[in-house]
Write a protein that holds these residues in place. Structure first.
Motif, PDB file in Angstrom:
ATOM      1  N   ARG A 104      52.259  35.817  34.611  1.00 26.94           N
ATOM      2  CA  ARG A 104      51.165  35.587  35.551  1.00 26.94           C
ATOM      3  C   ARG A 104      51.576  34.549  36.573  1.00 26.94           C
ATOM      4  NH1 ARG A 104      46.176  34.542  31.581  1.00 26.94           N
ATOM      5  NH2 ARG A 104      44.968  34.751  33.487  1.00 26.94           N
TER       6      ARG A 104
ATOM      7  N   SER B  31      50.568  43.310  38.817  1.00 27.72           N
ATOM      8  CA  SER B  31      49.129  43.122  38.582  1.00 27.72           C
ATOM      9  C   SER B  31      48.793  41.712  38.140  1.00 27.72           C
ATOM     10  CB  SER B  31      48.659  44.128  37.522  1.00 27.72           C
ATOM     11  OG  SER B  31      49.385  43.952  36.315  1.00 27.72           O
TER      12      SER B  31
ATOM     13  N   ASN C 199      48.981  37.196  42.029  1.00 20.21           N
ATOM     14  CA  ASN C 199      48.076  37.244  43.169  1.00 20.21           C
ATOM     15  C   ASN C 199      48.680  36.447  44.312  1.00 20.21           C
ATOM     16  OD1 ASN C 199      46.170  38.764  41.814  1.00 20.21           O
ATOM     17  ND2 ASN C 199      45.050  36.982  41.084  1.00 20.21           N
TER      18      ASN C 199
ATOM     19  N   LYS D 194      46.577  45.609  46.495  1.00 18.43           N
ATOM     20  CA  LYS D 194      45.306  45.091  45.978  1.00 18.43           C
ATOM     21  C   LYS D 194      45.447  43.666  45.487  1.00 18.43           C
ATOM     22  CE  LYS D 194      46.012  46.911  41.319  1.00 18.43           C
ATOM     23  NZ  LYS D 194      45.444  47.762  40.245  1.00 18.43           N
ATOM     24  N   ASN D 195      46.669  43.229  45.204  1.00 17.09           N
ATOM     25  CA  ASN D 195      46.870  41.869  44.730  1.00 17.09           C
ATOM     26  C   ASN D 195      47.312  40.918  45.834  1.00 17.09           C
ATOM     27  OD1 ASN D 195      46.248  42.518  42.053  1.00 17.09           O
ATOM     28  ND2 ASN D 195      48.317  43.221  41.666  1.00 17.09           N
TER      29      ASN D 195
END
Length: 617
Positions: A507, A533, A536, A551-552
């Motif tokens: 992450r 995913s 971000n 989308k991120n």
């Protein structure tokens, strides 16, 4: 001379194996046997005039063998400690036909005494078991069972005094067919009809109709007193044989009540001691001993169910200074307020404990590394308003440091996690975030302090030492100032984008802001069609297309005029972080870069608040 044989079951070695007594022209021989070594099924019991066995035979099942009327019909004597050889010999002789036979008055009296002895011994054994119990629920079950088995009551109810009001009795144990609504889950002793009798401390009868003194059809109330004060009341229903409670039952009830009251008081005292020892007396946080035990249980569950477990360590750095400059009570009050604020900020499942005078620990079950990071943010905000101390017109502040560690990434044992946290604490103290006092400064003020003035970079490009830059510890290359061409800066951004694109399972969060946000979009898309995913990316600028293909990846428009000639990139990921703070000087890009996790995380938090970026990890 007539000879009688007596069988004695005694597994202990004894010199009286061949004991023989001659009394009143009657010889008595004793046969000592070890029940553990004998084949009881083949042993001929009919040739013995009496059998003597220990009280423990009831547990081992020996009583069932000796009670078989097809094998033995004579008397059975039970003993504790030493076998009563002389007493049994006299009984055998007196029970002979010349002494009135086995049904004579002496035999009846001895049999009654033996039964009474066994009954009392069994009761005392149960009372001793009560005294050795330290669990309240188990103790209440033992008290109830002892009263019911000894006195033969068909039901039993126990009320105990309330911890908050010594006059209030709360129901604690029920045995038998009893309706709690009818009995009452609680009552006030001073308002009841039995108050005076309870205070006297002796067991008493109460008829089912409510009148005292009647034995037939009455209940037996047994007060539980400790040092003259009632700590409970026991109510026994009618006996199973419908006989009234006599003087013998009252005497035995008084004995059981004395043992039960002492055992209940001991358990209550141990509970209070345990409760005090579990808590820090000054701040109310849990103790270090309880923390160690609790962490081991949570670590076991985390390993078993493969779930994350994190720990946040809190160190008040200036604790000793505040103790010297102010009063101990004032510092303790500030720490207590801080702990209260932490409790309100964490979940009910999280544990707040005090390790040392200035060190605290928060255990976070079901929390990974980034979850712990968010918790640290929340805790830092929660204690900010509780860190102020007023003393003699002077204002002081607590200086808390938060460090997080995650199991199993940073270690599995508590000492390993503590070592990782101590290393982070030492690094935080050397960090520009602490040394340059950037914690409470706005983002752009901290930016200016980190980057410095334009003329400093003129000296840097000439290869000369810059005194201002020497104030920043390089920390093995983790911090440095740079001045590179624009092409080199773009290659640096490509390295960041490449790092974001690899290891998609980890992450991370990226904030890139500058005068040309489209460049960031192109660079981040040049390595992969879409951002992983778990990563971000926020692109912040004054102009640019809001139509992003990932989308991120999100574009955030802002009117911040300072982004016309300044830019920064902050990247926080699992196991690392780095940040760039720079400004364009013609064809050169000048600024400060760092791999200091605490500094990057603090500046990233400031940027999220400044641009209202609600995304998390």
């Amino acid at each position: 001379m007539k000879t009688s044989r007596i069988l004695i079951f005694d597994g202990r070695p004894t010199p009286a194996r061949e004991l023989r007594l001659n009394l009143l022209d009657h010889a008595v021989e004793f046969d000592f046997r070890d029940p553990a070594k004998e084949d009881l099924d083949s042993l001929d019991l009919s040739r013995y005039a009496a059998i003597v066995a220990p009280v423990e035979s009831a547990r081992t099942g020996l009583i069932g063998v000796l009670s078989d009327v097809n094998r033995y019909r004579g008397p059975l004597f039970l003993f504790r400690d030493e076998p009563p050889v002389h007493e049994v010999a006299r009984w055998v002789i007196w029970g002979s036909p010349s002494q009135g036979g086995p049904d004579g008055p002496v035999a009846d009296r001895l049999l009654a005494e033996s039964l009474e002895y066994y009954s009392m011994a069994s009761m005392y054994q149960q009372c001793l078991e009560m005294m050795s119990t330290q669990d309240e629920e188990k103790l209440l079950a033992q008290v109830t069972e002892t009263f019911v088995n000894t006195l033969g009551g068909e039901s039993c109810v126990i009320w105990l005094v309330s911890p908050s009001d010594p006059d209030e009795m709360l129901i604690a144990s029920v045995r038998g067919a009893i309706g709690i609504d009818r009995e009452g889950s609680r009552f006030f002793l001073s308002r009841s009809d039995t108050a005076e009798a309870v205070w006297k401390g002796d067991p008493f009868h109460v008829a089912t109709g409510g009148e005292k003194g009647l034995r037939s059809g009455s209940n037996l109330f047994v007060p539980l007193l400790h040092q003259g004060n009632p700590i409970g009341v026991v109510k026994l229903g009618e006996r199973n044989d419908r006989k009234p409670y006599g003087d013998r039952e009252l005497h035995m009830a008084r004995i059981i009540a004395d043992y039960a009251a002492g055992a209940l008081n001991t358990v209550n005292r141990l509970g209070r001691i345990e409760k005090i020892s579990l808590r820090d007396p000054e701040t109310g946080a849990f103790s270090a001993a309880f923390l160690s035990d609790y962490f081991e249980k949570e670590r076991y569950k985390a390993d078993r169910f493969r779930r994350p477990l994190s720990v946040v360590f809190l160190v008040v750095e200036n604790f000793s200074f505040l103790m010297e400059q102010t009063r101990e009570s004032i510092v303790v009050g500030a720490l207590t307020s801080m702990v209260d604020a932490i409790r309100q900020a964490v979940r009910d499942s999280d544990l707040v404990a005090r390790e040392e005078a200035n060190r605290f620990c928060i255990v976070l079950p079901e929390t990974d590394a980034f979850g712990a990071l968010l918790t640290v943010r929340r805790l830092r905000k929660a204690v900010k308003e509780k860190s102020r101390i007023q003393f003699l017109g002077t204002e002081f502040f607590l200086q808390p440091f938060f460090m997080s560690a995650t199991c199993p990434r940073d270690g599995r044992e508590f000492p390993e996690l503590l070592r990782v946290a101590e290393e982070k604490f030492a690094r935080q103290q050397k960090s520009p975030l602490h040394r340059m006092r950037l914690v409470d400064r706005p983002f752009w003020d901290a930016f200016e302090i980190l980057v410095g003035k334009r003329e400093y970079y003129e000296l840097l490009r000439k290869g000369e030492d810059v005194p201002y830059f020497l104030r920043f510890r390089k920390d093995l290359g983790r911090n440095a100032h740079f001045s590179v061409p624009r092409e080199t800066w773009l290659r640096i951004l490509e390295s960041v984008a490449q790092d974001v694109a690899v290891n998609p399972e980890d992450r991370g969060l990226v904030i890139a802001a500058g005068p040309t946000p489209e460049i960031y979009k192109q660079i981040f898309h040049s390595f992969k069609a879409s951002i992983p995913s778990h990563r971000n990316v926020y692109v912040v600028g004054q102009s640019g297309s809001t139509r992003f293909d990932s989308k991120n990846m999100m574009y955030v428009a802002t009117e911040d005029e300072l982004l016309k000639d300044r830019e920064f990139v902050l990247y926080l990921k699992e196991g690392g972080a780095y940040g760039f703070f720079c400004a364009a000087r013609g064809s050169e890009v000048e600024g400060f870069n760092t791999a200091d996790e605490s500094l990057v995380e603090a500046m990233l938090e400031k940027a999220q608040e400044m641009y209202q970026l609600q995304g998390n990890f």
